[in-house]
Design a protein around this motif. Structure first.
Motif, PDB file in Angstrom:
ATOM      1  N   ILE A 180     -14.806 -15.877 126.986  1.00  0.00           N
ATOM      2  CA  ILE A 180     -15.672 -15.561 125.937  1.00  0.00           C
ATOM      3  C   ILE A 180     -16.913 -15.666 126.864  1.00  0.00           C
ATOM      4  O   ILE A 180     -17.621 -16.158 127.030  1.00  0.00           O
ATOM      5  N   ASN A 181     -17.324 -13.960 127.030  1.00  0.00           N
ATOM      6  CA  ASN A 181     -18.029 -13.620 127.812  1.00  0.00           C
ATOM      7  C   ASN A 181     -19.398 -12.296 127.159  1.00  0.00           C
ATOM      8  O   ASN A 181     -18.537 -11.885 126.306  1.00  0.00           O
ATOM      9  N   LYS A 182     -20.397 -12.910 126.247  1.00  0.00           N
ATOM     10  CA  LYS A 182     -21.395 -12.045 125.983  1.00  0.00           C
ATOM     11  C   LYS A 182     -21.139 -10.479 126.214  1.00  0.00           C
ATOM     12  O   LYS A 182     -21.372  -9.912 127.462  1.00  0.00           O
ATOM     13  N   ALA A 183     -21.110  -9.327 125.731  1.00  0.00           N
ATOM     14  CA  ALA A 183     -21.281  -7.681 125.522  1.00  0.00           C
ATOM     15  C   ALA A 183     -22.719  -7.423 126.308  1.00  0.00           C
ATOM     16  O   ALA A 183     -23.605  -7.995 125.160  1.00  0.00           O
ATOM     17  N   SER A 184     -22.466  -6.587 127.275  1.00  0.00           N
ATOM     18  CA  SER A 184     -24.049  -6.120 127.355  1.00  0.00           C
ATOM     19  C   SER A 184     -23.294  -4.758 127.279  1.00  0.00           C
ATOM     20  O   SER A 184     -22.324  -3.828 126.939  1.00  0.00           O
ATOM     21  N   SER A 185     -24.447  -3.392 128.038  1.00  0.00           N
ATOM     22  CA  SER A 185     -24.748  -2.337 127.711  1.00  0.00           C
ATOM     23  C   SER A 185     -23.565  -1.612 128.294  1.00  0.00           C
ATOM     24  O   SER A 185     -22.692  -0.764 128.281  1.00  0.00           O
ATOM     25  N   GLU A 186     -23.488  -2.511 129.530  1.00  0.00           N
ATOM     26  CA  GLU A 186     -21.693  -2.440 130.802  1.00  0.00           C
ATOM     27  C   GLU A 186     -20.432  -1.747 129.651  1.00  0.00           C
ATOM     28  O   GLU A 186     -19.763  -1.726 130.158  1.00  0.00           O
ATOM     29  N   ASP A 187     -20.187  -2.538 128.549  1.00  0.00           N
ATOM     30  CA  ASP A 187     -19.238  -3.094 128.082  1.00  0.00           C
ATOM     31  C   ASP A 187     -19.085  -1.799 126.971  1.00  0.00           C
ATOM     32  O   ASP A 187     -18.058  -2.003 125.855  1.00  0.00           O
ATOM     33  N   ASP A 247     -30.943  -8.135 117.275  1.00  0.00           N
ATOM     34  CA  ASP A 247     -30.510  -9.463 116.021  1.00  0.00           C
ATOM     35  C   ASP A 247     -29.134  -8.891 115.948  1.00  0.00           C
ATOM     36  O   ASP A 247     -28.365  -9.996 115.254  1.00  0.00           O
ATOM     37  N   SER A 248     -28.352  -8.475 116.786  1.00  0.00           N
ATOM     38  CA  SER A 248     -26.906  -8.384 117.163  1.00  0.00           C
ATOM     39  C   SER A 248     -26.469  -8.933 118.424  1.00  0.00           C
ATOM     40  O   SER A 248     -27.383  -8.096 119.236  1.00  0.00           O
ATOM     41  N   PHE A 249     -25.232  -9.372 118.252  1.00  0.00           N
ATOM     42  CA  PHE A 249     -24.301 -10.055 119.532  1.00  0.00           C
ATOM     43  C   PHE A 249     -23.100  -9.898 119.803  1.00  0.00           C
ATOM     44  O   PHE A 249     -22.503 -10.094 118.152  1.00  0.00           O
ATOM     45  N   PHE A 250     -22.606  -9.006 120.524  1.00  0.00           N
ATOM     46  CA  PHE A 250     -21.077  -9.019 120.890  1.00  0.00           C
ATOM     47  C   PHE A 250     -21.044  -9.729 121.437  1.00  0.00           C
ATOM     48  O   PHE A 250     -21.435  -9.646 122.277  1.00  0.00           O
ATOM     49  N   PHE A 251     -19.275 -10.529 122.204  1.00  0.00           N
ATOM     50  CA  PHE A 251     -18.216 -11.227 122.572  1.00  0.00           C
ATOM     51  C   PHE A 251     -17.373 -10.436 122.843  1.00  0.00           C
ATOM     52  O   PHE A 251     -16.573 -10.257 121.883  1.00  0.00           O
ATOM     53  N   ILE A 252     -16.664 -10.239 123.524  1.00  0.00           N
ATOM     54  CA  ILE A 252     -15.725  -9.791 124.450  1.00  0.00           C
ATOM     55  C   ILE A 252     -14.882 -10.999 124.879  1.00  0.00           C
ATOM     56  O   ILE A 252     -15.000 -11.650 125.668  1.00  0.00           O
ATOM     57  N   ALA A 253     -13.127 -11.326 124.422  1.00  0.00           N
ATOM     58  CA  ALA A 253     -12.182 -11.922 124.961  1.00  0.00           C
ATOM     59  C   ALA A 253     -11.550 -11.899 126.159  1.00  0.00           C
ATOM     60  O   ALA A 253     -10.825 -10.495 125.400  1.00  0.00           O
ATOM     61  N   TRP A 254     -11.570 -12.428 127.040  1.00  0.00           N
ATOM     62  CA  TRP A 254     -11.001 -11.886 127.943  1.00  0.00           C
ATOM     63  C   TRP A 254      -9.996 -12.718 128.070  1.00  0.00           C
ATOM     64  O   TRP A 254     -10.011 -14.024 128.507  1.00  0.00           O
ATOM     65  N   GLU A 255      -8.350 -12.508 129.428  1.00  0.00           N
ATOM     66  CA  GLU A 255      -7.211 -12.995 128.791  1.00  0.00           C
ATOM     67  C   GLU A 255      -7.452 -12.431 130.551  1.00  0.00           C
ATOM     68  O   GLU A 255      -6.917 -10.829 130.980  1.00  0.00           O
ATOM     69  N   GLU A 256      -8.146 -12.669 132.001  1.00  0.00           N
ATOM     70  CA  GLU A 256      -7.729 -12.063 133.030  1.00  0.00           C
ATOM     71  C   GLU A 256      -8.748 -10.935 132.784  1.00  0.00           C
ATOM     72  O   GLU A 256      -9.765 -11.450 132.245  1.00  0.00           O
ATOM     73  N   LEU A 300     -16.039 -10.759 118.921  1.00  0.00           N
ATOM     74  CA  LEU A 300     -17.001 -11.418 117.800  1.00  0.00           C
ATOM     75  C   LEU A 300     -18.212  -9.892 117.337  1.00  0.00           C
ATOM     76  O   LEU A 300     -18.711  -9.969 118.598  1.00  0.00           O
ATOM     77  N   LYS A 301     -18.294  -9.928 116.509  1.00  0.00           N
ATOM     78  CA  LYS A 301     -19.732  -9.322 116.599  1.00  0.00           C
ATOM     79  C   LYS A 301     -20.946 -10.017 115.236  1.00  0.00           C
ATOM     80  O   LYS A 301     -20.200 -10.532 114.112  1.00  0.00           O
ATOM     81  N   VAL A 302     -22.101 -10.796 115.976  1.00  0.00           N
ATOM     82  CA  VAL A 302     -22.797 -11.331 114.965  1.00  0.00           C
ATOM     83  C   VAL A 302     -23.941 -10.562 114.788  1.00  0.00           C
ATOM     84  O   VAL A 302     -24.541  -9.840 115.887  1.00  0.00           O
ATOM     85  N   ASN A 303     -24.925 -10.532 113.060  1.00  0.00           N
ATOM     86  CA  ASN A 303     -25.806 -10.243 113.190  1.00  0.00           C
ATOM     87  C   ASN A 303     -26.389 -11.830 112.562  1.00  0.00           C
ATOM     88  O   ASN A 303     -26.491 -12.149 111.512  1.00  0.00           O
ATOM     89  N   ASP A 316     -15.535 -20.101 116.727  1.00  0.00           N
ATOM     90  CA  ASP A 316     -16.166 -21.154 117.732  1.00  0.00           C
ATOM     91  C   ASP A 316     -17.566 -20.704 118.401  1.00  0.00           C
ATOM     92  O   ASP A 316     -18.332 -21.476 118.620  1.00  0.00           O
ATOM     93  N   GLN A 317     -17.464 -19.440 118.999  1.00  0.00           N
ATOM     94  CA  GLN A 317     -18.894 -18.865 119.394  1.00  0.00           C
ATOM     95  C   GLN A 317     -19.622 -18.625 118.543  1.00  0.00           C
ATOM     96  O   GLN A 317     -20.888 -19.024 118.724  1.00  0.00           O
ATOM     97  N   ALA A 318     -19.384 -18.088 117.299  1.00  0.00           N
ATOM     98  CA  ALA A 318     -20.554 -17.501 116.580  1.00  0.00           C
ATOM     99  C   ALA A 318     -20.738 -19.513 115.085  1.00  0.00           C
ATOM    100  O   ALA A 318     -22.306 -18.889 115.020  1.00  0.00           O
ATOM    101  N   LEU A 319     -20.152 -20.236 115.715  1.00  0.00           N
ATOM    102  CA  LEU A 319     -20.914 -21.454 115.056  1.00  0.00           C
ATOM    103  C   LEU A 319     -21.621 -22.060 116.195  1.00  0.00           C
ATOM    104  O   LEU A 319     -22.542 -22.724 115.291  1.00  0.00           O
ATOM    105  N   GLU A 320     -21.587 -21.965 116.957  1.00  0.00           N
ATOM    106  CA  GLU A 320     -22.659 -22.117 117.957  1.00  0.00           C
ATOM    107  C   GLU A 320     -24.081 -21.283 118.126  1.00  0.00           C
ATOM    108  O   GLU A 320     -24.781 -21.833 118.535  1.00  0.00           O
ATOM    109  N   ILE A 321     -23.857 -19.869 118.128  1.00  0.00           N
ATOM    110  CA  ILE A 321     -25.277 -19.654 117.852  1.00  0.00           C
ATOM    111  C   ILE A 321     -25.596 -19.468 116.813  1.00  0.00           C
ATOM    112  O   ILE A 321     -26.329 -19.833 116.266  1.00  0.00           O
ATOM    113  N   ALA A 322     -25.002 -19.776 115.864  1.00  0.00           N
ATOM    114  CA  ALA A 322     -25.445 -20.827 114.308  1.00  0.00           C
ATOM    115  C   ALA A 322     -25.843 -21.891 114.861  1.00  0.00           C
ATOM    116  O   ALA A 322     -27.392 -22.201 114.260  1.00  0.00           O
TER     117      ALA A 322
END
Length: 173
Positions: free
Chosen positions: A6-13, A59-68, A75-78, A114-120
């Motif tokens: 799971i990686n936090k997404a940025s503008s490159e994503d 105030d918004s965060f995106f995360f992408i789940a990667w398999e290779e 995930l998007k949380v606000n 689980d990532q969202a829970l950790e952020i909260a």
């Protein structure tokens, strides 16, 4: 199955988010909605300007789940004013958890949750909340299994169709 990262997404994503967002939403809801309504929603919700604005919102965060090198979910949380409805400073909204159908039942959604829970927890929020379509039984069961309870309803409009979303929350310790 190889491990999921799971990686936090940025503008490159941006293009990856557009692609996986459209694919997973279509996989989840196309069977229950008109092609025209789906096309309109996907164009509106995943256009470049909208995603770019959301990625740049502090105030918004995106995360992408990667398999290779393959994105398999996101995930998007606000928090704060980025929340779609409640905008309660003590809460974190899970706006989206979507997983490719090829990866259902492979714990990808759980990793994203689980990532969202950790952020909260890191942001010292009192509760998580979300809206989920009342007919999306897979999602409802997932959230109930993770301790969410219903507290309200709202209307989600897809094209001209008004659909009922159940509002759910989980109070954090």
């Amino acid at each position: 199955m190889t491990s999921i990262i799971i990686n936090k997404a940025s503008s490159e994503d941006l293009e990856t988010l557009q692609s996986i967002g459209k694919q997973t939403f279509a996989e989840t809801f196309s069977a229950d909605n008109s092609e025209e309504a789906m096309k309109e929603y996907l164009e509106k919700s995943f256009n470049t300007e909208k995603i770019k604005t959301e990625l740049n919102n502090p105030d918004s965060f995106f995360f992408i789940a990667w398999e290779e090198d393959n994105p398999v979910g996101y995930l998007k949380v606000n928090s704060g004013k980025a929340q779609t409805e409640l905008q309660d400073e003590t809460s974190l909204e899970i706006e989206r958890i979507y997983v490719k159908s090829s990866h259902h039942s492979k714990k990808v959604g759980q990793l994203l949750y689980d990532q969202a829970l950790e952020i909260a927890q890191n942001l010292k929020k009192s509760y998580l909340w979300l809206g989920v379509w009342e007919k999306n039984l897979r999602a409802l069961n997932f959230y109930r299994k993770n301790g969410f309870i219903e507290f309200d309803k709202h209307i989600f409009r897809l094209g001209t169709d008004e659909q009922t979303d159940l509002m759910m929350k989980k109070v954090l310790e």
